[in-house]
Design an enzyme around this catalytic site. Structure first.
Site, PDB file in Angstrom:
ATOM      1  N   ARG A 212      49.283  32.883  48.637  1.00 18.66           N
ATOM      2  CA  ARG A 212      48.478  32.593  47.427  1.00 18.66           C
ATOM      3  C   ARG A 212      47.296  31.752  47.880  1.00 18.66           C
ATOM      4  O   ARG A 212      47.479  30.777  48.622  1.00 18.66           O
ATOM      5  CB  ARG A 212      49.298  31.836  46.376  1.00 18.66           C
ATOM      6  CG  ARG A 212      48.456  31.499  45.106  1.00 18.66           C
ATOM      7  CD  ARG A 212      49.330  31.164  43.908  1.00 18.66           C
ATOM      8  NE  ARG A 212      50.358  32.176  43.814  1.00 18.66           N
ATOM      9  CZ  ARG A 212      51.678  31.908  43.805  1.00 18.66           C
ATOM     10  NH1 ARG A 212      52.081  30.669  43.774  1.00 18.66           N
ATOM     11  NH2 ARG A 212      52.544  32.909  43.803  1.00 18.66           N
TER      12      ARG A 212
ATOM     13  N   SER B  65       8.599  39.095  17.071  1.00 17.88           N
ATOM     14  CA  SER B  65       8.074  37.946  17.797  1.00 17.88           C
ATOM     15  C   SER B  65       7.847  36.803  16.828  1.00 17.88           C
ATOM     16  O   SER B  65       7.495  37.013  15.665  1.00 17.88           O
ATOM     17  CB  SER B  65       6.761  38.336  18.465  1.00 17.88           C
ATOM     18  OG  SER B  65       6.033  37.176  18.807  1.00 17.88           O
TER      19      SER B  65
END
Lengths: 443, 443, 443, 443
Positions: free
Chosen positions: A311, A272
């Site tokens: 497509r 930390s």
């Protein structure tokens, strides 16, 4: 910026822009060779084309920019390839990408990337399975609290928890194996999937192409049927869910107030910036973040499926970044959990101490079950519930409360009570379940 | 590879790694100055720190690598910053990031990026609104088929369609404005959000910091309450949905068989690699792809909300790439639709021809409505339905079929029938609706 | 089967099939009255129609069955209504649903349901805000561990945690208020949104309709622009995320090994079928389940937005069950959290005991900060980190380890160390933050 | 209200509350019999218990209400069952649910429902596959425009489109078969999955239970590992995506301006309330709505996976309504598409007419390909592109434009041009692809 945190080096390479380009170029080279085999061009021309199919000769930036106008990256790539081949041999340039459509190159190239990705993932899955198996064996007698609804329920062993992880990981390995032949499939159809530009050679070329690339030949092209790619997404999605479950278990066990399991220590890892005493479970955070992110990405792949006609418009394009993202996150989460499982630190003393928090109440079910044959289920549970309440109220153990209840002592001897109130005797068939999980083989 | 296609240059810069680093450094510089104002350090020290807060002095790659161990990029960045300040002035280095936590820097930096992003988005939203307004005005009399369930229903004008787009765009502008004060908020809380490391100075520093950065000061820090960021995600998500709706409309109108509207032409844009005659609607594809992708990403932001205690594990990390991705896609879709709306090509002749496909049947409702007062709704509709069927069966116009029905000719004169069967007379209050949409002001 | 668990009785009524039908009937009645006001029919006819607009006269089952063929429930409902009115007055029957389209009835009816739903939600939000405010005030001095990454970090107070909940709840109240005028809007457009069937009366009728129902009149109809409904989804989605965050906090605090907070007890609530000692946090489970489910449902609402032309195909239908589901789950989660917040049981002794687990290491930051001015940040943190390690290794408190370090004792007196190592002195500005949250008013 | 529209009668029955209750009761009956086989109770007692395990004897409403307090419906159901058995035989009542936990009953009951659901789905999948196969065979020579990006590209046949559908449907059938053994698995573990309450009999009972119910016995219980159920969700999710793709194709072909394919007619089906001429594609709308909704629901199932320890809090509950909803929607979409595929109406004349819209430009690729061997790819495409432009500018056919270009006529004879410009000659290997799809067998 987060690429190193959220995925592996190997997967970063497999999914890089460069690898995407190489996938398309591998398609173009193999297509030329397949067409030469079918007599559509000479071997020399095919080799001339193939000789230029190396991603390191194509800069990414101009291709990316040209994609804006072209609508896909294959068009500018093929143009650039054609130009280079032409500089070498104008005749050969005429045969580049002969008869194929952009999507043939993009899809086949992607499938080649996915093959590498699946290889990498299966390797780490094996690592993870092995680590879980070793954990399950090693901790078969390590008693701890089983927890449901985040409440202590009955004792289990750490081994049976690891066996549960192993069993799930093995199912994912099985799914990945069953999926491979459906996914590792060449795409070749030309403009609308009819192989129209190949004359009668179409299937010959397609077979030769598939053969050259080591992919299967599908019955029909799949430009607008995306279930193959979706299956990669959903299968990895479920895998990430399991990794998230492991990460959640471990992060909960690593809580300051629980302290039963910890990710392997590494200098600076999870430190930390303000609290010197902390060690943050970074591996679990990565896996849990993936488990939060991947469901939405899988939903995107599914939502993109209804692609129009031969497509799609929008749906196809939605896949381009989404599927690699899923693969990328799965690889990162898997690697982290493999590392964590291999190096997991366990604290048997805290496990034991936590079992004592409830003053033996965690053994209430065992006692109740022992009373059922004589008292019936309802009464037995009531009696034990009363004893629990008294134990908590008087701040004594369940055993102490039970010996004050004649209904109990008439049925259960002091020795029996000792045995019933020892959590180590209340882990049921944990051992046999571990053996079953270890015995399972993934075909 | 797809960055140019899916977003704008401006947004690429705003969301770049470099900008992310600069956001954190802006926080660190402003924090130092705020602490100097509060008397926690000298002005000189603050300026020494601030002088180093330039992203171009920090390479991205080592920060990205260090993020793996640290768990977030702020820790290595602050370490690197501290080192550089120390090289300059060892004393000043002691004051870098004084009292803050990594997340303070990351969140505030992100908010600064979001402010730039919102500015860019609002500029393009204004462009889009203006283009829709111009379209609505210009095409107020351009009659076309209105379509429901993909079937021609009644005539509309293109203007009223554009007015519908405009109205939705204006609502999104309003939402963005209402959101700004909630989002553009500083984050400063220290390790657990209590400003514990600032002594009694905490709120003084926080106010000075907010003031320096031009952000609001929230009532309490919001490390584990992410609704502010989620609101950005959901608001842009809804915007992208509207852009997808516009794109769907336009792509359907651009179909070969419809041919009523086209994206602005640009050399090579949307060209096909195999079909010389095609012009693919690339802008619509980008917007639709975003509309497919963003919902899943918004779901991720929402799913990440239940973050544990004072800082989450997994949920917070899940946001890091997801929110920028939403912003990135929204910007690209918005830019494409603004371009398309500004340059949209319309074909009035095809609109008219398409209206004739149904041989006047599209005016059936108008005729039916005219018959209702005399025949009642049920009979009127039945009569007209019969006429429609006959028109289609005999391959004549609805008008021709109607004049053979005495029930009709008894009520409606030839002139009335002419008028009722002219689609231009069947667009209702399209005009007034356009005026209403144009009159609306976004506050 | 799960309706009682996952929502409230009030919301079940608001979202019932019967209420859905009533919403459409309220539209039909108001439409008739509005048309009478505009002179399109007599007041008598309007009243005849309105007199039949009561949901209890229409069986749900046949409407549901007829929906299969019609494609939406408004068509069979209007047919049934027309039939009933006709039985009464054949003339009046001709005017039922005059000029409107099915979606006008369905959307307006839904908006009426949403108004009731928002009223109910805002009432429970006020309850929840009040409960959080009381909690924040009452527990302003109740010190507990602040936790990040599921690790104890620094001390906080329960009050500041509750203040964080309150602050988020208040932001949601603000969003709901800002949303209302956009959402509570009539839908009237006829077949393609041009009000074509109303002649010149369209806007007059629309205004009268809006007026009659107490809804706003939008600039243009919004049949295919669904951002209004999406905003309900996203706003409630974010609210549910906050409720999930509260539930996660509480369920973690209720763990057997933490034991700091508990849902209010109720006979039988959360009892286990096999473990007499357990009390499962059912309220948190309901809220967390909602927080898991709602993100996907919100994604559905967003994904449904690109609706085709003047009325969509598939997208619109996708909303029908999804939006009510979001409202239903939000109501249930909100009610549960209001109940839990109102009756939350706290255990100050366990909070204190848990703070001691780390032997004072939780105060490490406070000590480090006190050393920074003399030692600099890097050294100060290193010294304290060493002390933490020693404390853990020697199983003594941080204070005990610190007094053995001359670097520390030279700077900090014994009294100062006592003060620094008392968690109650390390909660920073928690108090002032609570006051700020309490002072905030929702406009 | 929408249940009839969105699912089938058969699936409504399978997923009803009553069936859910019956599933749990089937578990309880089979458990008693298995325990009798293991000697834990007499056959008589087991039969007494089993005799009460009929859902029609238990009212849903009180169970639903009791679920609020209990947190799950198994607890009140088992209580009610015990009460009824007790009324019959107090002794037998002691043995109800012996050793099992609520989740054992709920999960096994759900698996039994899923078995019925999978049977129903596979039957309709076979119907759909058969219908697609018949379509593919029947329309092998029916030429139509192939479309990419919603633009006409090259000709295809309807047959090859249907073959694409068939191929995808067959893959889904294969996935469902591979999934069955993983999913159709008994759940029996007791409180924490260790079979602790069964003594040494645990696995004997579990095997007998699995045998009795015709389910597989998993290696370990899977209370908190939900990948089995998630696989149902994802597999059906992908199936629904394919159904949505079919529905999108059909709805686009059914557009007024295209008019090539229509859903089977049925009196009143898809009728419009205001437009007599319309026939709305209701089947496609249902399938598309499912394709919009299911992705979000699948995301929920995935997001619910990281369940805590031995039984989750929130994640498990999130599944209860979500998985049945996915099954329900899949069944409805599948049934609709089977109906549509079986009765699909095709309009060959419109297909031919639509091919002519582009004046032969749709054959441009065929011409270009024929020129490549002599002109090279670049020049060939340029020449044909010029011809296309001229054809469109002069409003003549591509053939007419081509014969004015000497470069073309020098290479291609008039006959060759005729052949190349006939779309029927430009469908490539459509025929062979159809044969490949038809030849594929699902194992």
């Amino acid at each position: 910026m987060f690429d190193h945190l959220f995925t592996t080096d190997r997967m970063r390479a497999i999914l890089s822009d460069s690898a995407r380009i190489q996938g398309m170029l591998d398609f173009e080279a193999a297509l030329a060779r397949a067409e030469a085999r079918a007599g559509m061009m000479s071997e020399e021309i095919a080799e001339t084309i193939a000789a230029h199919c190396h991603a390191d000769r194509f800069a990414v930036a101009p291709l990316a920019e040209a994609t804006v106008t072209a609508g896909n990256p294959a068009i500018p790539l093929i143009a650039a390839l054609t130009e280079r081949v032409a500089a070498d041999d104008a005749e050969a340039a005429r045969y580049v990408h002969w008869g194929a459509t952009s999507q043939d190159a993009m899809d086949t190239g992607l499938v080649l990337q996915l093959r590498d990705a699946l290889d990498a993932l299966e390797a780490d899955l094996t690592r993870l399975a092995d680590a879980c198996a070793r954990l399950a064996e090693r901790t078969a007698n390590l008693t701890m609290a089983g927890r449901t609804w985040l409440q202590q329920a009955l004792p289990i062993t750490f081994g049976v928890k690891a066996a549960g992880w192993l069993s799930a990981v093995n199912r994912h390995r099985e799914r990945l194996r069953q999926m491979r032949p459906r996914v590792l499939t060449v795409q070749l159809g030309g403009a609308v999937g009819t192989l129209a530009a190949f004359g009668s050679n179409g299937l010959v070329v397609a077979e030769a192409l598939a053969d050259d690339l080591g992919l299967a030949l599908p019955d029909v092209p799949w430009h607008a049927h995306r279930d193959r790619l979706v299956e990669v997404a959903t299968t990895l999605g479920a895998l990430v869910g399991t990794l998230g479950k492991m990460a959640r278990d471990i992060s909960l066990l690593a809580q300051t107030e629980v302290g039963e399991a910890f990710e392997p220590a590494e200098p600076g890892k999870g430190a930390s910036s303000t609290m010197p005493q902390k060690r943050n479970p970074v591996g679990a955070a990565v896996a849990l973040a993936a488990a939060v992110r991947v469901p939405g990405l899988v939903a995107t792949m599914l939502a993109a499926m209804p692609q129009e006609h031969e497509r799609g418009l929008g749906g196809w394009q939605a896949e381009w970044e989404t599927l690699p993202e899923i693969v990328r996150l799965a690889a990162g989460a898997l690697w982290q959990m493999a590392e964590v499982a291999e190096g997991l630190e366990l604290d048997a003393a805290r496990m034991r101490a936590n079992l004592d928090i409830t003053k033996g109440v965690i053994c209430a079910e065992a006692v109740a079950m022992a009373l059922v044959p004589m008292l019936g289920k309802t009464t037995a549970h009531q009696v034990v519930e009363d004893a629990c309440r008294q134990a908590l109220a008087r701040d004594v153990t369940l055993r102490a409360a039970l010996v004050d209840i004649p209904q109990v002592t008439e049925i259960l001897s002091a020795d029996t009570l000792d045995r019933l109130c020892d959590p180590r005797n209340a882990t049921g068939l944990a051992d046999q379940l571990i053996q079953r999980a270890l015995a399972r083989r993934v075909e």
